[in-house]
Write an enzyme that holds these catalytic residues in place. Structure first.
Site: not given
Ligand code: PAF
Length: 277
Positions: A27-28, A30, A32-33, A146, A148, A152, A183
């Site tokens: 959540g939260n 941006h 990027g998501h 992602g 980023k 992971q 981001l």
């Protein structure tokens, strides 16, 4: 777009769907998501795009920001609907962890205990455990993560491959601000002044890459020099590292590489990376 909080409701809604593209998030959201959601939409044009929103306690150490991690469900749903998401799965903690989660996924030590895993012990166990659980709940044919969170993505890819999960894992490019800041939900913790300073992380990575491309082969010295640049400006770097893209092992000339960094600016820990070649 449907908002679903419970596993049975989600399973019922998705019953019979063969093409499900999944974007797990905390959540939260941006841009990027949202780029990952658009990528999921393109990858499954006729299918269902499902995004999950779940702040996973299992991947946070006790001193980390689990409690202050921003919860912004209503706004997230508006963004997801506009990005082409069909279903948001937003379970509460009791739905995902109705009892103590004693069965956990432990990634291999050579991936689990380097870089992020070294500085955040237990992080990848928490990530893999929740991701496998979410995969079992959503049963996607495609999942998008992602780049980023480079390590992971690699850990999840290996888990899917070694456990023979029938899921195609896609990596989404990192989205950056106009100035180049990757981001991240954690950018919300930065003051205006820190937001400007935060650009130094990507600059340090680029300097490390430039040093390698100029023929520097003492990687430890290049990494130490890049970390010193950050320390001079008040950062506390965990690592700046140049590794092989393939397995995050030590690089050799001619291989595709990735430069990765994690560093704390004030109380905010930022990560970033660039692929090279
Ligand atoms: O990258 C994230 O937001 C999280 O680690 C993930 C993959 C949603 C698991 O909680």
């Amino acid at each position: 777009m449907q908002l679903i909080h419970e596993i049975p409701g989600l399973r019922q809604t998705l019953a019979g769907q063969t093409e499900i593209a999944f974007v797990p998030t905390m959540g939260n959201l941006h841009e990027g998501h949202l780029a990952l959601v658009r990528q999921a939409r393109l990858a499954a044009p006729q299918g269902q795009v499902v995004a999950s929103i779940f702040v996973n306690r299992l991947q946070f150490a006790p001193h980390e920001d689990f409690d202050r991690y921003p919860r912004t469900l209503k706004h997230d749903c508006e963004l997801l609907a506009a990005a082409g998401c069909d279903i948001v799965f937003a379970p509460d903690e009791r739905e995902i962890y109705p009892e103590l989660q004693t069965y956990k996924v432990h990634p291999p030590v050579d991936l689990d205990q380097i870089l992020e895993g070294h500085f955040r012990p237990g992080f990848f166990v928490g990530v893999c455990t929740v991701v496998l659980k979410l995969f079992n709940i959503v049963q996607p044919s495609i999942a998008v993560f992602g780049k980023k969170d480079y390590q992971q993505l690699m850990v999840v890819r290996q888990m899917v491959s070694q456990l023979a999960l029938p899921i195609k894992i896609l990596g989404g490019e990192t989205v950056r601000s106009g100035e180049g800041l990757a981001l991240s939900s954690r950018n919300a913790y930065l003051s205006d002044e820190q937001r400007v300073e935060a650009l130094r992380l990507s600059q340090a990575l680029k300097a490390l890459i430039a040093g390698w491309q100029a023929g520097g082969r003492d990687i430890a010295a290049l990494e130490a020099w890049a970390m010193a640049q950050l320390r001079e400006h008040g950062w506390e770097p965990d690592y700046i590292a140049l590794r092989r893209q393939h397995d995050l092992g030590s690089p050799e000339p001619g291989q595709a590489l990735v430069a990765l960094a994690a560093a704390r600016l004030g109380s905010t820990r930022l990560i970033d990376n660039f692929e090279v070649g």
